[in-house]
Design a protein around this motif. Sequence first.
Motif, PDB file in Angstrom:
ATOM      1  N   ILE A   1     -21.583  17.458  40.646  1.00 53.25           N
ATOM      2  CA  ILE A   1     -20.199  17.601  40.195  1.00 53.25           C
ATOM      3  C   ILE A   1     -20.162  17.420  38.687  1.00 53.25           C
ATOM      4  N   TYR A   2     -19.552  18.371  37.994  1.00 54.07           N
ATOM      5  CA  TYR A   2     -19.479  18.344  36.534  1.00 54.07           C
ATOM      6  C   TYR A   2     -18.022  18.415  36.086  1.00 54.07           C
ATOM      7  N   PRO A   3     -17.629  17.607  35.111  1.00 50.66           N
ATOM      8  CA  PRO A   3     -16.306  17.810  34.502  1.00 50.66           C
ATOM      9  C   PRO A   3     -16.306  19.100  33.696  1.00 50.66           C
ATOM     10  N   LEU A   4     -15.176  19.781  33.649  1.00 54.09           N
ATOM     11  CA  LEU A   4     -15.114  21.055  32.944  1.00 54.09           C
ATOM     12  C   LEU A   4     -15.416  20.887  31.460  1.00 54.09           C
ATOM     13  N   LYS A   5     -15.098  19.725  30.912  1.00 51.54           N
ATOM     14  CA  LYS A   5     -15.377  19.489  29.490  1.00 51.54           C
ATOM     15  C   LYS A   5     -16.878  19.537  29.197  1.00 51.54           C
ATOM     16  N   TYR A   6     -17.681  19.327  30.241  1.00 53.29           N
ATOM     17  CA  TYR A   6     -19.132  19.315  30.061  1.00 53.29           C
ATOM     18  C   TYR A   6     -19.646  20.652  29.553  1.00 53.29           C
ATOM     19  N   PHE A   7     -18.970  21.730  29.931  1.00 53.26           N
ATOM     20  CA  PHE A   7     -19.464  23.068  29.593  1.00 53.26           C
ATOM     21  C   PHE A   7     -19.041  23.523  28.194  1.00 53.26           C
ATOM     22  N   PHE A   8     -18.187  22.748  27.534  1.00 57.18           N
ATOM     23  CA  PHE A   8     -17.756  23.100  26.185  1.00 57.18           C
ATOM     24  C   PHE A   8     -18.584  22.307  25.182  1.00 57.18           C
ATOM     25  N   SER A   9     -19.195  23.009  24.260  1.00 54.66           N
ATOM     26  CA  SER A   9     -20.036  22.349  23.255  1.00 54.66           C
ATOM     27  C   SER A   9     -20.093  23.217  22.011  1.00 54.66           C
ATOM     28  N   GLU A  10     -20.373  22.575  20.906  1.00 53.69           N
ATOM     29  CA  GLU A  10     -20.480  23.282  19.630  1.00 53.69           C
ATOM     30  C   GLU A  10     -21.845  23.948  19.505  1.00 53.69           C
ATOM     31  N   GLY A  11     -21.973  24.854  18.562  1.00 52.02           N
ATOM     32  CA  GLY A  11     -23.226  25.559  18.351  1.00 52.02           C
ATOM     33  C   GLY A  11     -24.010  25.003  17.175  1.00 52.02           C
TER      34      GLY A  11
END
Length: 529
Positions: free
Chosen positions: A449-459
């Motif tokens: 189970i992953y929080p949706l925020k986990y998939f957002f990251s900077e480059g």
Amino acid sequence: MQRLDMKQLLSQKLSPQQIQFIKLLQIPTAELEARIKEELEVNPALEEGEDEPEDEFDDLDSGDDDADDDFDDPDAALDNPDNTLDEDYDADQRDEQPEVELPVKEEPTEAPESSSESEDLDLSDYLNDDEIAGYKMQGDGPGEDDDGREMPLADTSGSLMDNLLSQLGFSGLDERQQIIGRQLIGSIDGDGYIRRDLSAIANDLAFSQNLEVSVPEVEGVLHVVQTFDPAGIGARDLQECLLLQLERRPQDEAIENAERILQDTYEEFTKKHYQRIQQKLDLEDDEIKEAIGLILKLNPKPGGSGPVGGGKIQYIIPDFLLSHDNGQFNLTLNTRNAPELRVSPAYTEMFRAYDKASKKDKKMKEAVTFVKQKLDSAKWFIDAIRQRQNTLLRTMDAIVRYQREFFEEGDESKLRPMILKDIALEISMDISTVSRVANSKAVQTEFGIYPLKYFFSEGIATDSGEDASSREVKYILKEIIEGEQKKKPLSDDKLEKMLNARGYNIARRTVAKYREQLNIPVARLRKEL
């Protein structure tokens, strides 16, 4: 001197329907059930009911045809370029629907239409039984056989304080000591420590209990409290907490060496200066290694090992269920906690009675106006939930397509750089909408189970000219640290050089920031024997 001024203003205001949808959008599935129960309590026209054909519900109110057309094809409303709040109702719907305040109390409120215009209410829209259908929310995960199951909850029958007070009652102390013991137990914090000075606790007893006690007397009762379970409770610092736990172990040479380390070389132990400890206590390599191993297995926060106070443990309930079968992704909403909703058929009977009544007095008109307001509110609530689900699915579907490689393999290094704006452009919605969806939502995948925020990251720039996700860099950083020699852990400078050698253009301060975000201590504290 008085004068009249004329001013022209242009402003935008959210309708009650839009505000209601925004609030529903940002709450997770775990809170949706409570929100629906609240609406069921304040709106008698909304009720739980068995599933009936969805398409029959759209004719409930002919004045809302435009809105219903949008919800028959939810994507049409969401893709409308003229939509000022991407996922909210379109302009036609807002013009046609009365902007009434959503009810917060059960007593009837005077609606704007409660004038003579009530005589002109079109009741035919509400009188067809077949057109008031139930609404079962789309995307159900579990089947009917799972409806009876309940989420497992931890046993929280007693708090830490209740547990300690119970042990105090069996300790054999006299009444005076019992009062001191209760005061000490009340001073224990969530970690299980008493961080207040004993003199301050003695003063509290004098003021609150009118009991004059000395500090040695308080300390004597404290030693009794420190014998309670869990081991280490009531300690005044970490050193005392660890020693209290060692005292309860069967005494042997390893326990004695561990106690000597904590008593005589505690400062060196906290800094992991093992060679100094070994020289000062004259210990062999095997002896110090065994003693340190025993200390590291002790509980530094005994307050968390007993029954906890407060409510039930909060479990993460995923909002999305994602499965992967033969190269195809199957994305559904977890609507287990949301009951089936429909507009109450009983309220149409009130309209039927009014329509057949030969005499239509003022009270009857007021009642019909109130019922119409409740029916509109119920319909808006059901439509808002349907639109919430559609927005959630569209957003999550875009995330799955953007991070497809990760969802196929579960490899963190496959995560691509992704920000809110990327998904907002993909689904033609505002960034604030994507932010509300990503906030406190989670997805259940085959890899956890992953929080949706986990998939957002900077480059982060690489030598190849492509951007790498910060998640990917953190994953590689964690791998490097896990593979290091624990006798000589790598410093941040060395970690920076190793990452640069792999093509990641990253500075030392960024390495330190990512290391701290991964809860990894500095090199000195990672040192092991």
